[in-house]
Design a protein around this motif. Structure first.
Motif, PDB file in Angstrom:
ATOM      1  N   MET A 135      -3.053  -7.899   0.151  1.00 22.91           N
ATOM      2  CA  MET A 135      -2.645  -7.331   1.656  1.00 22.91           C
ATOM      3  C   MET A 135      -1.954  -6.007   1.406  1.00 22.91           C
ATOM      4  O   MET A 135      -2.335  -5.244   2.255  1.00 22.91           O
ATOM      5  N   LYS A 136      -1.246  -5.703   0.325  1.00 21.89           N
ATOM      6  CA  LYS A 136      -0.611  -4.415   0.392  1.00 21.89           C
ATOM      7  C   LYS A 136      -1.518  -3.363  -0.075  1.00 21.89           C
ATOM      8  O   LYS A 136      -1.510  -2.263   0.606  1.00 21.89           O
ATOM      9  N   VAL A 137      -2.746  -3.763  -0.684  1.00 13.74           N
ATOM     10  CA  VAL A 137      -3.811  -2.677  -0.933  1.00 13.74           C
ATOM     11  C   VAL A 137      -4.518  -2.306   0.501  1.00 13.74           C
ATOM     12  O   VAL A 137      -4.838  -1.110   0.813  1.00 13.74           O
ATOM     13  N   VAL A 138      -4.763  -3.621   1.234  1.00 11.99           N
ATOM     14  CA  VAL A 138      -5.532  -3.502   2.670  1.00 11.99           C
ATOM     15  C   VAL A 138      -4.566  -2.727   3.559  1.00 11.99           C
ATOM     16  O   VAL A 138      -5.092  -1.636   4.202  1.00 11.99           O
ATOM     17  N   TRP A 139      -3.077  -2.703   3.593  1.00 16.52           N
ATOM     18  CA  TRP A 139      -2.418  -2.057   4.429  1.00 16.52           C
ATOM     19  C   TRP A 139      -2.228  -0.729   3.982  1.00 16.52           C
ATOM     20  O   TRP A 139      -1.790   0.272   5.074  1.00 16.52           O
ATOM     21  N   ALA A 140      -2.388  -0.179   2.660  1.00 17.07           N
ATOM     22  CA  ALA A 140      -2.426   1.230   2.201  1.00 17.07           C
ATOM     23  C   ALA A 140      -3.477   2.050   2.366  1.00 17.07           C
ATOM     24  O   ALA A 140      -3.376   3.264   2.235  1.00 17.07           O
ATOM     25  N   ASN A 141      -4.637   1.437   2.743  1.00 15.71           N
ATOM     26  CA  ASN A 141      -5.741   2.110   3.090  1.00 15.71           C
ATOM     27  C   ASN A 141      -6.121   1.927   4.949  1.00 15.71           C
ATOM     28  O   ASN A 141      -5.877   0.964   5.361  1.00 15.71           O
ATOM     29  N   LYS A 142      -6.848   2.902   5.028  1.00 18.26           N
ATOM     30  CA  LYS A 142      -7.644   2.999   6.376  1.00 18.26           C
ATOM     31  C   LYS A 142      -8.571   1.969   6.461  1.00 18.26           C
ATOM     32  O   LYS A 142      -9.633   1.910   5.540  1.00 18.26           O
ATOM     33  N   PRO A 143      -8.638   1.304   7.393  1.00 17.37           N
ATOM     34  CA  PRO A 143      -9.783   0.252   7.457  1.00 17.37           C
ATOM     35  C   PRO A 143     -10.909   0.795   7.771  1.00 17.37           C
ATOM     36  O   PRO A 143     -11.070   2.121   8.497  1.00 17.37           O
ATOM     37  N   PRO A 144     -12.319   0.402   7.300  1.00 22.52           N
ATOM     38  CA  PRO A 144     -12.465  -0.908   6.705  1.00 22.52           C
ATOM     39  C   PRO A 144     -11.977  -0.856   5.389  1.00 22.52           C
ATOM     40  O   PRO A 144     -12.367   0.200   4.658  1.00 22.52           O
ATOM     41  N   ILE A 145     -11.730  -1.866   4.560  1.00 13.60           N
ATOM     42  CA  ILE A 145     -11.741  -2.270   3.264  1.00 13.60           C
ATOM     43  C   ILE A 145     -12.817  -2.930   2.470  1.00 13.60           C
ATOM     44  O   ILE A 145     -13.534  -3.734   3.186  1.00 13.60           O
ATOM     45  N   ASN A 173     -14.852  -3.214  -3.452  1.00  8.98           N
ATOM     46  CA  ASN A 173     -14.909  -2.265  -4.574  1.00  8.98           C
ATOM     47  C   ASN A 173     -13.484  -1.695  -4.325  1.00  8.98           C
ATOM     48  O   ASN A 173     -12.930  -1.202  -5.613  1.00  8.98           O
ATOM     49  N   MET A 174     -12.885  -1.356  -3.060  1.00  9.74           N
ATOM     50  CA  MET A 174     -11.713  -0.588  -2.976  1.00  9.74           C
ATOM     51  C   MET A 174     -10.464  -1.305  -3.531  1.00  9.74           C
ATOM     52  O   MET A 174      -9.683  -0.834  -4.323  1.00  9.74           O
ATOM     53  N   VAL A 175     -10.669  -2.710  -3.486  1.00  6.30           N
ATOM     54  CA  VAL A 175      -9.440  -3.636  -4.043  1.00  6.30           C
ATOM     55  C   VAL A 175      -9.606  -3.706  -5.484  1.00  6.30           C
ATOM     56  O   VAL A 175      -8.515  -3.628  -6.264  1.00  6.30           O
ATOM     57  N   MET A 176     -11.080  -3.753  -6.129  1.00  6.88           N
ATOM     58  CA  MET A 176     -10.810  -3.848  -7.398  1.00  6.88           C
ATOM     59  C   MET A 176     -10.481  -2.556  -8.159  1.00  6.88           C
ATOM     60  O   MET A 176      -9.918  -2.576  -9.023  1.00  6.88           O
ATOM     61  N   GLU A 177     -10.888  -1.363  -7.576  1.00  8.63           N
ATOM     62  CA  GLU A 177     -10.294  -0.084  -8.045  1.00  8.63           C
ATOM     63  C   GLU A 177      -8.773   0.103  -8.059  1.00  8.63           C
ATOM     64  O   GLU A 177      -8.362   0.706  -8.833  1.00  8.63           O
ATOM     65  N   GLN A 178      -8.173  -0.189  -6.835  1.00  8.51           N
ATOM     66  CA  GLN A 178      -6.822  -0.332  -6.803  1.00  8.51           C
ATOM     67  C   GLN A 178      -6.021  -1.153  -7.335  1.00  8.51           C
ATOM     68  O   GLN A 178      -4.740  -1.057  -7.285  1.00  8.51           O
ATOM     69  N   LEU A 179      -6.480  -2.342  -7.508  1.00  7.66           N
ATOM     70  CA  LEU A 179      -5.598  -3.560  -8.136  1.00  7.66           C
ATOM     71  C   LEU A 179      -6.323  -4.477  -8.998  1.00  7.66           C
ATOM     72  O   LEU A 179      -5.807  -4.679 -10.086  1.00  7.66           O
ATOM     73  N   GLY A 180      -7.534  -4.687  -8.868  1.00 10.51           N
ATOM     74  CA  GLY A 180      -8.262  -5.832  -9.604  1.00 10.51           C
ATOM     75  C   GLY A 180      -8.535  -5.447 -11.056  1.00 10.51           C
ATOM     76  O   GLY A 180      -8.085  -6.279 -11.975  1.00 10.51           O
ATOM     77  N   ASN A 181      -8.670  -4.179 -11.440  1.00 12.78           N
ATOM     78  CA  ASN A 181      -9.008  -3.573 -12.569  1.00 12.78           C
ATOM     79  C   ASN A 181      -7.688  -3.735 -13.510  1.00 12.78           C
ATOM     80  O   ASN A 181      -7.649  -4.229 -14.461  1.00 12.78           O
ATOM     81  N   GLU A 182      -6.650  -3.363 -12.890  1.00 19.00           N
ATOM     82  CA  GLU A 182      -5.305  -3.121 -13.316  1.00 19.00           C
ATOM     83  C   GLU A 182      -4.751  -4.612 -13.867  1.00 19.00           C
ATOM     84  O   GLU A 182      -4.196  -4.769 -14.734  1.00 19.00           O
ATOM     85  N   ARG A 183      -5.320  -5.714 -13.052  1.00 16.22           N
ATOM     86  CA  ARG A 183      -4.815  -7.056 -13.094  1.00 16.22           C
ATOM     87  C   ARG A 183      -5.793  -7.727 -13.948  1.00 16.22           C
ATOM     88  O   ARG A 183      -5.400  -8.835 -14.335  1.00 16.22           O
ATOM     89  N   GLY A 184      -6.905  -7.140 -14.473  1.00 13.57           N
ATOM     90  CA  GLY A 184      -7.977  -7.894 -15.091  1.00 13.57           C
ATOM     91  C   GLY A 184      -8.799  -8.774 -14.468  1.00 13.57           C
ATOM     92  O   GLY A 184      -9.318  -9.755 -15.039  1.00 13.57           O
ATOM     93  N   TRP A 185      -8.577  -8.680 -13.049  1.00 15.88           N
ATOM     94  CA  TRP A 185      -9.450  -9.619 -12.259  1.00 15.88           C
ATOM     95  C   TRP A 185     -10.917  -9.179 -12.227  1.00 15.88           C
ATOM     96  O   TRP A 185     -11.436  -8.082 -12.332  1.00 15.88           O
ATOM     97  N   LYS A 186     -11.733 -10.178 -12.348  1.00 14.47           N
ATOM     98  CA  LYS A 186     -13.282 -10.004 -11.978  1.00 14.47           C
ATOM     99  C   LYS A 186     -13.467  -9.903 -10.387  1.00 14.47           C
ATOM    100  O   LYS A 186     -12.775 -10.487  -9.801  1.00 14.47           O
ATOM    101  N   ALA A 187     -14.620  -9.291 -10.066  1.00 15.94           N
ATOM    102  CA  ALA A 187     -15.126  -9.248  -8.728  1.00 15.94           C
ATOM    103  C   ALA A 187     -15.062 -10.521  -7.878  1.00 15.94           C
ATOM    104  O   ALA A 187     -14.645 -10.683  -6.841  1.00 15.94           O
TER     105      ALA A 187
END
Length: 124
Positions: free
Chosen positions: A15-25, A28-42
């Motif tokens: 949700m922090k990523v969602v709130w930090a970006n102009k909708p729609p989200i 891929n945006m979440v993966m780029e801004q958070l998922g890769n850093e956390r090591g999450w898969k799509a």
């Protein structure tokens, strides 16, 4: 949203990523801004976002092959909800109890206290 519930940390991070970006989200945006850093898969990100849809925090639409997401709960509304719960659960709704805890735990320095004094004066 009257039946708002506390989000697990992982969903709050999304949700922090969602709130930090102009909708729609997009996922891929979440993966780029958070998922890769956390090591999450799509699929993990997709699953977390669908949970947020089920809980009423996001709305989703199909856009071609891609799903897009829109926030239904604002950041300020959620923080107000969370802070209210925290104050009630841990400080019996006492602002003084919260400030004393921060002060005794050495979490407030002189500059923080000056800011707090200024804030109080402005609101009187």
């Amino acid at each position: 949203m009257n039946n708002m519930k506390k989000l697990p940390d992982t969903e709050f991070e999304i949700m922090k990523v969602v709130w930090a970006n102009k909708p729609p989200i997009t996922t891929n945006m979440v993966m780029e801004q958070l998922g890769n850093e956390r090591g999450w898969k799509a699929p993990t990100v997709i699953s977390l976002m669908l949970r947020l849809v089920e809980k009423g925090f996001l709305r989703t639409e199909k856009n071609g092959k891609e799903r897009i997401y829109f926030p239904l709960v604002g950041k300020e509304d959620y923080l107000e909800f969370e802070t209210g719960n925290f104050m009630k659960q841990y400080h019996e709704n006492s602002f003084l109890s919260l400030v004393n805890t921060l002060y005794d735990g050495k979490k407030l320095n002189d500059s923080d206290i000056d800011e707090l004094m200024k804030w109080v004066k402005e609101r009187r």
